[in-house]
Design an enzyme around this catalytic site. Structure first.
Site, PDB file in Angstrom:
ATOM      1  N   LYS A   1       0.868  -1.169   0.000  1.00 27.70           N
ATOM      2  CA  LYS A   1       0.000   0.000   0.000  1.00 27.70           C
ATOM      3  C   LYS A   1       0.907   1.222   0.000  1.00 27.70           C
ATOM      4  CE  LYS A   1      -4.066   1.873   2.303  1.00 27.70           C
ATOM      5  NZ  LYS A   1      -3.658   3.261   2.323  1.00 27.70           N
TER       6      LYS A   1
ATOM      7  N   CYS B   1       6.199  41.682  13.687  1.00 25.10           N
ATOM      8  CA  CYS B   1       7.230  40.889  14.374  1.00 25.10           C
ATOM      9  C   CYS B   1       8.166  40.319  13.315  1.00 25.10           C
ATOM     10  CB  CYS B   1       6.568  39.749  15.148  1.00 25.10           C
ATOM     11  SG  CYS B   1       7.740  38.499  15.725  1.00 25.10           S
TER      12      CYS B   1
HETATM   13  S1  IVH Z   1      -6.816  -0.480  -4.261  1.00 26.56           S
HETATM   14  C1  IVH Z   1     -11.263  -0.335  -4.365  1.00 26.56           C
HETATM   15  N1  IVH Z   1      -4.195  -0.901  -4.188  1.00 26.56           N
HETATM   16  O1  IVH Z   1      -4.922   3.258  -0.611  1.00 26.56           O
HETATM   17  C2  IVH Z   1      -9.808  -0.413  -4.108  1.00 26.56           C
HETATM   18  N2  IVH Z   1      -5.050   1.081  -3.209  1.00 26.56           N
HETATM   19  O2  IVH Z   1      -7.021   3.128   1.453  1.00 26.56           O
HETATM   20  C3  IVH Z   1      -9.165   0.891  -3.867  1.00 26.56           C
HETATM   21  N3  IVH Z   1      -3.361   2.547  -2.258  1.00 26.56           N
HETATM   22  O3  IVH Z   1      -7.294   5.256  -2.253  1.00 26.56           O
HETATM   23  C4  IVH Z   1      -7.724   0.983  -3.888  1.00 26.56           C
HETATM   24  N4  IVH Z   1      -1.612   1.297  -2.764  1.00 26.56           N
HETATM   25  O4  IVH Z   1      -4.791   5.662  -2.762  1.00 26.56           O
HETATM   26  C5  IVH Z   1      -5.213  -0.083  -3.848  1.00 26.56           C
HETATM   27  N5  IVH Z   1      -1.927  -1.390  -4.196  1.00 26.56           N
HETATM   28  C6  IVH Z   1      -2.927  -0.561  -3.877  1.00 26.56           C
HETATM   29  C7  IVH Z   1      -2.708   0.651  -3.208  1.00 26.56           C
HETATM   30  C8  IVH Z   1      -3.811   1.456  -2.882  1.00 26.56           C
HETATM   31  C9  IVH Z   1      -2.015   2.428  -2.213  1.00 26.56           C
HETATM   32  C10 IVH Z   1      -4.144   3.676  -1.699  1.00 26.56           C
HETATM   33  C11 IVH Z   1      -5.121   4.298  -2.669  1.00 26.56           C
HETATM   34  C12 IVH Z   1      -6.476   4.152  -2.054  1.00 26.56           C
HETATM   35  C13 IVH Z   1      -6.145   3.957  -0.601  1.00 26.56           C
HETATM   36  C14 IVH Z   1      -7.231   3.160   0.080  1.00 26.56           C
END
Ligand code: IVH
Length: 660
Positions: free
Chosen positions: A114, A425
């Site tokens: 993520k 300031c």
């Molecule tokens: S999938 C419906 N895959 O995390 C699925 N998100 O908390 C939506 N993100 O808005 C997202 N890495 O900005 C997905 N490998 C990944 C990701 C990812 C980062 C972020 C993304 C999303 C947020 C969700």
């Protein structure tokens, strides 16, 4: 001899190949100098033969013009968010829910990192990049096409893909690019970005593509869609297809047959987290089969077929050696804990913000205590709690006098912050001047920390307006200056007078009024005088302006010194009038167009401009909200979709008739 057209095409192919090698695969095949030489040759040829220029040429990444605001566009299907699992047990709960819902079948999972960035959708037609949208509220995003175009790992052209498609993924800034950006900002006396995520967001959502181009963003894709739906039968196949098409896909993804495998994936990357070139805040787990995804469905907020496993914040324990007070641009005094240096998640930390007096009281913190600090990607970490009281302790008291100018410090009823009452300031003034001069604001190059310190300390600048009185003779004898650099600064200051009014409004440093808000205020009120004289209620008529912003604007202009500043800047020749560049009330007002296929005389950009100039909007995908589809030769699935939904289809000639 090759024809110019053939040579241009060959150069473009070569450059695309090297962009791919460098930005997607991280495996450059030629030196930077060789790459630059190819690029210059192509630029020269295109200049000689402007008729051969196309928007997907590698030279066109930074061709876009600055804009006054972002157009909002509806996503082809909602960009959902994710539910979180905060520990292993919650991750296993997710697996249990999935298996219950699927009955007899066992799911296969794909575990992905993520990445801590900004999600973005990119649309392609006939294999060419046409538009990009931020996530926005998930339903409607902002059109950031020109900015996205500057991201080198986003291909402008995908060979052998003729149908329309969409990719979704994460725009991120690597740790290295983030460090470099902040070092550069330090040198220029600009404020630092707190973390790579904020830096990425701040870089993608600027109005000038030039700025995005200099920021080295990367785009990692994780969804491949057609008509808003997955383009392959499994998520893993989509990732493979994206890779095949030349998109950047994180190589650290893995198919997991069981939740146990997912759990070990999470543990493995938690240990490796600090050694990755970008920040991650967890792992995203997705059910691989699209058929299973479909059966699991989604809630209004998030899919049931995916979950975000969040890593705990990185913490460490250390001692508070002292508490210093900093004075910001608004005069707010911020207590900062000076810590015995300690390593947190690979970074040595020696300061942590304490926000304000209430926070210190809430923590029960005194100097000498041992504290737990936490870093969540932030450069300035925060104190979470007192771990143990020091054997030697001393309470903190907010100084009654400003540590910089000695003026009285007051704390307004109902506000957490204590402020220095002196609007001139030096600490406030320095911060204000730096904000005023910063690149996204008045963009006065050369007016950085060192110079501003001297100007304020020597009394040469007592108000921002004094900048416009500076002469080369005043500056050339200052430290680290000379005739030449003094000349540059004076010229850059003079040049800044041409900045459009929203920039000037941002430059005043009104709380909560950044670039976007300034544009919205300008759009709603025209000139600065109308804004200055508007009530809080009236101000809220502007887009995105709520009570908090409105109140800040009213308060700002209630101060005589601020009104004086405006008058002095006006006298200096700055722009205080605003002519909207947004078309209003054109014949296409409120109409949403989708373009598809090749039109007989207009290029896609020309058609788009024509529509927008007449008040219409152009969207990348057909939905029930589409008013018209303008179709040319070789129109693809959009035309079918328009027919399916009963959306009227126009030819270029029809469009011209519509415009009269
Ligand atoms: S999938 C419906 N895959 O995390 C699925 N998100 O908390 C939506 N993100 O808005 C997202 N890495 O900005 C997905 N490998 C990944 C990701 C990812 C980062 C972020 C993304 C999303 C947020 C969700």
């Amino acid at each position: 001899m090759k024809t110019p057209a053939a040579e241009i095409e060959k150069l473009r192919d070569e450059l695309r190949f090297h962009e791919y090698q460098y930005y997607v695969l991280d495996a450059p095949a030629i030196s930077d100098a060789e790459y630059d030489a190819l690029m210059r040759r192509l630029q020269a040829l295109e200049q000689e033969h402007p008729e051969l220029l196309t928007p997907d040429s590698p030279t066109q990444r930074v061709g876009g013009k600055p804009r006054e605001g972002f157009v909002k566009v509806r996503h082809s299907s909602p960009m959902l968010s994710l539910d979180n699992a905060l520990n292993e047990a919650e991750l296993r709960d997710f697996d249990r829910r999935v298996r219950d819902l699927l009955g007899a079948e066992s799911p296969r999972y794909v575990a992905e990192l993520k990445m801590d960035g900004l999600s973005m959708a990119a649309h392609y037609q006939d294999g060419r990049f046409v538009s990009a949208l931020t996530r926005g509220d998930g339903e409607i995003g902002e059109d950031v096409t020109e900015n996205a175009r500057t991201i080198r790992s986003l291909p402008l052209r995908v060979p052998r893909e003729t149908a329309s498609f969409e990719v979704r993924g994460e725009t991120v800034m690597s740790r290295a690019a983030f460090e470099r950006l902040n070092a550069d900002r330090d040198e220029k006396g600009l404020s630092r970005f707190a973390n790579p995520r904020n830096a990425a967001a701040g870089s993608l959502r600027v109005l000038e593509p030039q700025i995005t181009a200099g920021r080295r963003l990367e785009y990692y894709t994780y969804f491949f869609l057609r008509e808003g739906r997955p383009a392959r039968d499994s998520h893993w196949e989509s990732l493979a297809a994206l890779r095949q098409m030349g998109f950047k896909v994180n190589p650290n993804s893995r198919v997991c047959a069981t939740i146990d495998e997912v759990v070990s994936f999470c543990a493995e990357f938690e240990a490796r987290r600090e050694s990755l070139p970008y920040e991650i805040d967890g792992v995203v787990v997705k059910v691989d089969s699209i058929d299973q995804q479909r059966r699991l469905g989604s809630t209004a907020r998030a899919p049931r077929w995916a979950i975000a496993y969040k890593y705990p914040a990185r913490q460490a324990t250390t001692t508070v050696k002292g508490i210093e007070v900093q004075v910001g641009r608004t005069g707010a005094l911020t207590p900062v804990a000076m810590l015995a240096p300690v390593e947190v998640g690979g970074v040595t930390v020696s300061r942590a913000t304490l926000h304000n007096e209430d926070e210190i009281e809430r923590l029960g913190l005194e100097i000498g205590d041992e504290v737990v600090i936490e870093r969540s990607g932030d450069v300035i970490p925060k104190v979470v709690r007192v771990a143990s009281q020091g054997s030697w302790r001393a309470p903190f008291r907010m100084p009654a006098q400003c540590p910089v100018c000695g003026s009285r410090v007051v704390r307004v009823e109902g506000e957490a912050a204590s402020r220095c009452i002196n609007t001139s300031c030096p600490a406030r003034l320095k911060e204000s001047v730096l904000h005023f001069a910063s690149r996204p604001v008045m963009n006065i190059d050369g007016l950085g920390d060192a110079l501003v310190d001297q100007l304020v300390d020597k009394g040469m600048v007592k108000s921002i307006a004094d900048l416009y009185l500076l002469k080369i003779e005043d500056l050339m004898d200052l430290e680290r200056m000379g005739v030449k650099s003094a000349g540059n600064v004076v010229r850059n200051i003079a040049r800044s007078k041409h900045n459009p009014m929203p920039r000037v409004l941002t430059a005043l440093g009104i709380r909560f009024v950044g670039e976007r808000t300034a544009v919205f205020l300008a759009e709603a009120f025209g000139g600065i005088d109308a804004i200055m004289n508007a009530s809080a209620e009236e101000l809220q008529k502007a887009e995105e302006v709520g009570p908090k912003v409105a109140e800040a604007v009213v308060q700002f202009f209630a101060e005589t010194t601020n009104r004086d500043l405006v008058e002095r800047l006006r006298a200096a020749g700055l722009q205080f009038a605003y002519a909207s560049t947004r078309p209003k009330g054109g014949s296409l007002e409120g109409k949403v167009f989708v373009l598809t296929g090749t039109l007989p005389t207009l290029t896609r950009d020309e058609a788009k401009e024509l529509i927008e100039r007449n008040g219409g909007k152009v969207s990348g995908s057909v939905s029930r909200k589409t008013s018209y589809v303008v179709a040319g030769e070789d129109a693809g699935s959009k035309l079918d979709k328009a027919r399916g939904l009963g959306v009227p289809v126009l030819s270029e000639a029809d469009l011209r008739t519509l415009l009269g």
